[in-house]
Design an enzyme around this catalytic site. Structure first.
Site, PDB file in Angstrom:
ATOM      1  N   ASP A   1      44.931  31.555  49.461  1.00 40.18           N
ATOM      2  CA  ASP A   1      45.312  30.675  50.565  1.00 40.18           C
ATOM      3  C   ASP A   1      46.336  29.616  50.175  1.00 40.18           C
ATOM      4  OD1 ASP A   1      43.622  31.634  52.720  1.00 40.18           O
ATOM      5  OD2 ASP A   1      41.988  31.078  51.392  1.00 40.18           O
TER       6      ASP A   1
ATOM      7  N   HIS B   1      37.390  29.933  43.423  1.00 37.27           N
ATOM      8  CA  HIS B   1      36.957  31.203  44.012  1.00 37.27           C
ATOM      9  C   HIS B   1      35.574  31.548  43.488  1.00 37.27           C
ATOM     10  CE1 HIS B   1      37.009  35.380  45.324  1.00 37.27           C
ATOM     11  NE2 HIS B   1      37.907  34.964  46.179  1.00 37.27           N
TER      12      HIS B   1
END
Ligand SMILES: CC(C)(COP(=O)(O)OP(=O)(O)OC[C@H]1O[C@@H](n2cnc3c(N)ncnc32)[C@H](O)[C@@H]1OP(=O)(O)O)[C@@H](O)C(=O)NCCC(=O)NCCS
Length: 370
Positions: A307, A256
């Site tokens: 996700d 991320h």
């Protein structure tokens, strides 16, 4: 002037909608852990738009408004029927949402009241579009939304025509809560850039859908499921993942830009993935995911993002893989529209600069001499 690649660390706006300070995600100051455990998606939508949690009558009012606006113009459904076969689901959603503006008489009305009404319309209609698209491509007729149902319930109902089980509604509702907003992520930034030109809210959400489509953003959840299916069984995980890592191939659903110590949404989705796996009697996807996490975190220090486990959650709900990113869009419409309304409230054109790296002092060469 020196460019920062990917605008990493650049603070591009102020916002009072959500924050990810010190790895803690909050919507309007409320920790995502509390919202994930206690709030419904509709409460979160209200929170994002109005800046406070709704009381009972405010919540009932919003649920009714969303339900009353869930139908999609017949013209848009007719257009979806004309889309080519096997078209990308996010491309279809982007096109259908863009065309909604053509059938809304107030599409270009820029008053705050009109923009709020259009936020409600967009939030209400996206689930109907996604479900209708899925049925139409399967040769089935779209199912009209059910009056008074929540977004999660209605979406599952419109996909199948059957009343969904309570556990499925709750799981999808929680996934919607977790995906609703996320500070200045790429699609939200795209939405804000678009409407900062004083373009309309439909254009803003259409831009956002285009940005969410990419595999480095919302498209990662589908890519995770594609990977799990390719690996097939837990026995193959180690060789598959190690080979990818050795070849410096990115493992989808990990890493991320902002969270370096883990995405606070991932643990909720992991728990759901495990619970749904037990319930459906198929732990394969969950077991594989855990193994992948052990290897990727162990070797690269990368943690799963939102996700990663959402892929196995949606699969347990029997949702087709290429609807995962459209579901992300359904949820994130709440955040996009909240940001668009905030941008309009205190607008200034967003127009940064580029560090020029091309040649200088070049002579114009006439076409016959080139
Ligand atoms: C999310 C993401 C786009 C963030 O990108 P970023 O901040 O630009 O980070 P970078 O892509 O520059 O990655 C930094 C380093 O970590 C590595 N890395 C990042 N994500 C990785 C992943 N998922 N798998 C393997 N390595 C990864 C990069 O290869 C890079 O290594 P290097 O320094 O040796 O070249 C990136 O982590 C990624 O592509 N993840 C996979 C897609 C995904 O899950 N997206 C959903 C985001 S919620």
């Amino acid at each position: 002037m020196t460019a920062t690649k990917g605008l990493e660390g650049i603070v591009a706006t102020t916002s009072s909608i959500s924050s990810i300070i010190d790895g803690v995600l909050t919507y309007r100051g409320i920790n995502i852990d509390d919202l994930a455990e206690k709030a419904t998606f509709e409460e979160v939508v209200y929170l994002l738009w109005y800046g406070k949690l709704p009381n009972r009558s405010e919540l009932a009012g919003l649920v009714k408004d969303l339900s009353d606006n869930a139908s999609v113009p017949a013209e848009v459904l007719s257009q979806i029927k004309l889309y080519p076969q096997n078209v990308n689901t996010m491309a279809a959603l982007r096109t259908a949402v863009s065309s909604l503006a053509l059938y809304d008489a107030e599409a270009n009305d820029m008053t705050p009241e009109s923009n709020l009404r259009k936020a409600i319309k967009l939030q209400a209609k996206l689930p109907t579009i996604v479900a209708a698209f899925d049925r139409i491509r399967k040769g089935q007729e779209p199912i009209a939304p059910k009056q008074g149902a929540s977004i999660a319930e209605n979406f599952l109902y419109m996909l199948t025509g059957k009343d969904p089980e309570k556990i499925a509604i709750e799981a999808l509702d929680k996934a919607l809560v977790l995906h609703a907003d996320h500070e200045l992520n790429a699609s939200t930034f795209a939405a804000r850039v678009t409407v900062a030109t004083l373009s309309d809210i439909y254009s803003g959400v259409t831009s956002a859908i285009g940005a969410l489509k990419g595999p480095l953003h919302g498209g990662a959840n589908e890519a995770v499921m594609a990977m799990l299916e390719e690996i097939g069984t837990a026995d193959n995980v180690s060789s598959y993942i190690n080979e990818k890592l050795e070849n410096k191939v990115k493992i989808m659903g990990f890493g991320h830009r902002v969270y370096k110590n883990g995405d606070p949404r991932a643990k909720h989705l992991q728990k759901m993935s495990q619970e749904l796996g037990k319930l459906t009697g198929n732990m394969n996807w969950y077991d594989m995911s855990i193994q992948i996490e052990e290897i990727v975190t162990g070797q690269k220090g990368l943690k799963p993002n939102v996700d990663f486990y959402s892929a196995s959650v949606y699969t347990s709900l029997e949702i087709p893989r290429d609807l995962f990113t459209p579901i992300f869009a359904i949820s994130r419409t709440s955040g996009w529209t909240a940001h668009i309304l905030e941008q309009y409230e205190n607008n200034r054109l967003i127009r940064p600069r580029a560090e020029y790296t091309g040649p200088s002092h070049q002579a114009y060469v006439p076409i016959d001499n080139r």
